[in-house]
Scaffold this active site. Structure first.
Site, PDB file in Angstrom:
ATOM      1  N   HIS A 142      33.578  43.325  41.891  1.00  0.00           N
ATOM      2  CA  HIS A 142      34.422  44.168  42.740  1.00  0.00           C
ATOM      3  C   HIS A 142      33.732  44.496  44.061  1.00  0.00           C
ATOM      4  O   HIS A 142      34.389  44.832  45.044  1.00  0.00           O
ATOM      5  CB  HIS A 142      34.791  45.457  42.009  1.00  0.00           C
ATOM      6  CG  HIS A 142      35.755  45.234  40.885  1.00  0.00           C
ATOM      7  ND1 HIS A 142      36.090  46.208  39.972  1.00  0.00           N
ATOM      8  CD2 HIS A 142      36.470  44.133  40.518  1.00  0.00           C
ATOM      9  CE1 HIS A 142      36.962  45.723  39.108  1.00  0.00           C
ATOM     10  NE2 HIS A 142      37.198  44.463  39.419  1.00  0.00           N
ATOM     11  N   SER A 165      43.351  30.663  28.049  1.00  0.00           N
ATOM     12  CA  SER A 165      44.505  31.486  27.670  1.00  0.00           C
ATOM     13  C   SER A 165      45.195  32.052  28.900  1.00  0.00           C
ATOM     14  O   SER A 165      46.376  32.416  28.842  1.00  0.00           O
ATOM     15  CB  SER A 165      44.083  32.624  26.733  1.00  0.00           C
ATOM     16  OG  SER A 165      43.128  33.465  27.344  1.00  0.00           O
ATOM     17  N   HIS A 197      39.816  37.119  33.675  1.00  0.00           N
ATOM     18  CA  HIS A 197      41.162  37.261  33.136  1.00  0.00           C
ATOM     19  C   HIS A 197      41.424  36.295  31.985  1.00  0.00           C
ATOM     20  O   HIS A 197      42.432  36.423  31.295  1.00  0.00           O
ATOM     21  CB  HIS A 197      42.198  37.040  34.237  1.00  0.00           C
ATOM     22  CG  HIS A 197      42.162  38.094  35.294  1.00  0.00           C
ATOM     23  ND1 HIS A 197      42.815  37.968  36.512  1.00  0.00           N
ATOM     24  CD2 HIS A 197      41.551  39.299  35.337  1.00  0.00           C
ATOM     25  CE1 HIS A 197      42.591  39.046  37.241  1.00  0.00           C
ATOM     26  NE2 HIS A 197      41.840  39.867  36.549  1.00  0.00           N
ATOM     27  N   PHE A 251      37.718  34.060  23.743  1.00  0.00           N
ATOM     28  CA  PHE A 251      37.222  32.713  23.972  1.00  0.00           C
ATOM     29  C   PHE A 251      37.563  32.197  25.370  1.00  0.00           C
ATOM     30  O   PHE A 251      38.590  32.556  25.938  1.00  0.00           O
ATOM     31  CB  PHE A 251      37.802  31.753  22.926  1.00  0.00           C
ATOM     32  CG  PHE A 251      37.482  32.160  21.523  1.00  0.00           C
ATOM     33  CD1 PHE A 251      36.216  31.998  21.011  1.00  0.00           C
ATOM     34  CD2 PHE A 251      38.459  32.736  20.715  1.00  0.00           C
ATOM     35  CE1 PHE A 251      35.914  32.392  19.706  1.00  0.00           C
ATOM     36  CE2 PHE A 251      38.169  33.128  19.420  1.00  0.00           C
ATOM     37  CZ  PHE A 251      36.890  32.964  18.918  1.00  0.00           C
TER      38      PHE A 251
END
Length: 584
Positions: free
Chosen positions: A322, A187, A122, A183
């Site tokens: 997953h 974030s 993510h 990157f």
């Protein structure tokens, strides 16, 4: 045809290709971004300022395979044959190959390995979905009662392929967007747009800290995140860590203004994300040999390397995790046993339920659960839990969804080439016969069943093919995913001008201190957990292998003590600008 198109023509192409309209000219600052990375990733590479930036297309390592060459996903046309056969529906593949109601054996790694993989994914990729759903002819699904029905599917938002020298064919072809920066820059903690960044910062603007929940704290006074429906315990840890470091800097470097405190702290948090991922996580996923072959020792920033996340990595390779999602979310007490007040939960009861952290014991019971529980070691005949194939909860969708079907259809939506094309891309032998496939999968029944469903080896979806490969020694993926993950991680570090080991990013003393960081130390500093394994990714059965937090190395922030004059560090808005036109 001229190499560069007039802006009016580019806008028309964007409209015809159904691309996002969020394109506008921008400028590239010359000086300020040499010290701190931009929040959007823009201008990390000065020669190619869009490389790795938010809201740019996922890159393609192999050409897209749309049925019409431009936008129709694989399987769009029911009558179309692939290598002489119709593609099986995603739900058929899910039901016959991927679903399992039993769990694999316990792994040597803790469930934290799974959580970190999802968390860092993510941080580097997010593909938004369009607002309109679609049903695909070959994707018509059948519910568990045998009745014919369709699962809703939202196509990924189209993004324009806009760069200098782009041609009409590429501009018209549907590309998918990475809405966040490629990157490894935290974030996921700080956001990827100025507006989002501003909303996550302390509104007082005086201390360089991040915003916290103003209504609730844990029993030791530690803050929680503001209420949203998707943040995990790891997000809470990073918010607390940022504010802890910012508080130290405020007192240690009294002449720093709030912006400098914020940026210097953000720089450290980003570096710690990189270190934990590349040093502690990735080698366990792809194995030490593949790490050496595909990544190797850091050799410095390479401005010719495009760090942008690839479509196949985001859509297939890094979705191997997953298969490791558990059925049960464990919550444990201080002795790492089932919590007497907050019992473990089925996965679907925990999704989008942040209130449980505040109301049910804080982050500690869940943290102990992911540390003190062995990860699921999946195999070709035991893949995705029924918690995600039959009871997956998705926002804005009233019915339970099937993650396996969604992953397969997502790969077709993105026109990702098939399994064999990617094996060839990685220098691996193409699968031509059942014997070839059995050699790779090491499970004769699974190999035979897959070929019976797909009819031809070139038709196998890459996510499925990579998932069923036998693990490499010391790895949690087979050779194909080890290659694709390794190549992506290499690009992420070599193509990042602000990588923590790059010249000029940190001093030698600061790099030495940063090398001491660990996920275990982060947990110790920002929770009420007192004992923990040195490596939180390694499963240990309490109390064996657990140590006191006092025994875990910590970073000495004195390496950031600044004796420079105050004026030098306060000029964050007065900088020379070079006007470099680009589109973001």
């Amino acid at each position: 045809m001229p190499e560069l198109l007039p802006w009016e023509d580019v806008e028309l192409i964007a409209e015809l290709s159904e691309c996002s309209s969020a394109t506008h000219p921008a400028i590239c600052p010359c000086d300020h971004l040499d010290k701190y990375r931009s929040i959007s990733g823009f201008c990390n590479n000065r020669q190619n300022p869009l490389w790795g930036a938010a809201n740019t297309p996922l890159v393609r390592w192999l050409p897209a395979e749309y049925e019409d060459g431009e936008r129709e996903p694989k399987g769009w046309n029911q009558g179309r044959l692939h290598n002489g056969f119709q593609l099986p529906s995603p739900h058929e593949v899910s039901k016959k190959i991927l679903r399992t109601s039993s769990m694999g054996k316990e792994d040597v790694y803790s469930h934290m390995l799974v959580e970190w993989g999802q968390y860092i994914d993510h941080d580097i990729s997010f593909t938004p979905q369009s607002s309109g759903s679609a049903a695909f002819q070959t994707g018509v699904d059948y519910d568990i009662t045998g009745g014919k029905s369709c699962l809703p599917f939202f196509r990924s938002v189209a993004a324009c392929f806009l760069s200098f020298g782009s041609d009409i064919e590429k501009s018209l072809q549907r590309q998918q967007m990475n809405a966040i920066t490629s990157f490894m820059d935290a974030s996921v903690v700080y956001g990827h747009t100025p507006k989002m960044e501003s909303s996550l910062r302390d509104p007082s603007g005086l201390n360089g800290k991040l915003v916290v929940n103003c209504k609730f704290k844990d029993h030791k006074g530690r803050p929680y995140l503001p209420f949203v429906n998707k943040h995990s315990v790891l997000h809470t840890l990073w918010m607390r860590e940022h504010n802890r470091i910012a508080e130290v800097f405020k007192h240690m470097n009294g002449h720093w203004n709030s912006e400098t405190i914020y940026q210097e702290t953000r720089k450290i948090i980003g570096a710690v994300h990189q270190i934990i991922t590349m040093r502690d996580h990735v080698p366990k996923i792809i194995g030490s040999k593949s790490f050496e072959d595909y990544i190797g020792p850091y050799r410095g920033y390479d401005p010719t390397t495009d760090p942008s996340v690839s479509n196949v990595f985001a859509t297939a390779a890094f979705r191997f995790g997953h298969a490791t999602i558990p059925q049960i979310v464990r919550r444990m007490n201080e002795s790492f046993q089932e919590h007497e007040h907050f019992p473990s939960l089925r996965l679907h009861h925990t999704l989008f339920s942040p209130w449980r952290i505040v109301k049910e014991g804080g982050i500690e019971p869940t943290l102990r659960g992911v540390i003190g529980t062995a990860a699921k070691a999946f195999s070709a005949n035991m893949l995705l839990s029924d918690e995600v194939t039959e009871r997956l909860v998705v926002l804005n969708t009233p019915q339970h969804m099937d993650l396996a079907s969604l992953n397969l259809q997502r790969g077709r939506d993105h026109a990702i080439p098939g399994y064999n094309e990617w094996r060839e891309f990685c220098g691996l032998k193409r699968i031509k016969t059942l014997d070839d496939f059995q050699e790779v999968v090491k499970d004769c029944k699974v190999a035979k069943k897959i070929l019976e469903i797909y009819k031809h080896p070139d038709n196998i979806d890459v996510w499925l093919g990579g998932l069923v490969e036998k693990f490499l020694p010391g790895a949690r993926v087979g050779p194909l995913f080890a290659c694709l993950i390794g190549k992506q991680m290499k690009a992420l570090c070599d193509g990042d001008r602000f990588w923590w080991e790059a010249d000029g990013v940190f001093t030698q003393q600061q790099r030495a201190e940063l090398s001491r960081v660990s996920l275990s130390r982060l947990i110790c500093d920002n929770s009420d957990i007192k004992q923990i394994p040195l490596d939180s990714f390694i499963f240990r059965k309490y109390p064996s292998g657990f140590v006191s937090c006092d025994q875990i190395p910590s970073i000495n922030l004195e390496a950031w003590r600044d004796e420079n004059s105050p004026g030098e560090l306060k000029k964050l808005s007065a900088f020379k600008v070079c006007f470099f036109t680009a589109f973001i």
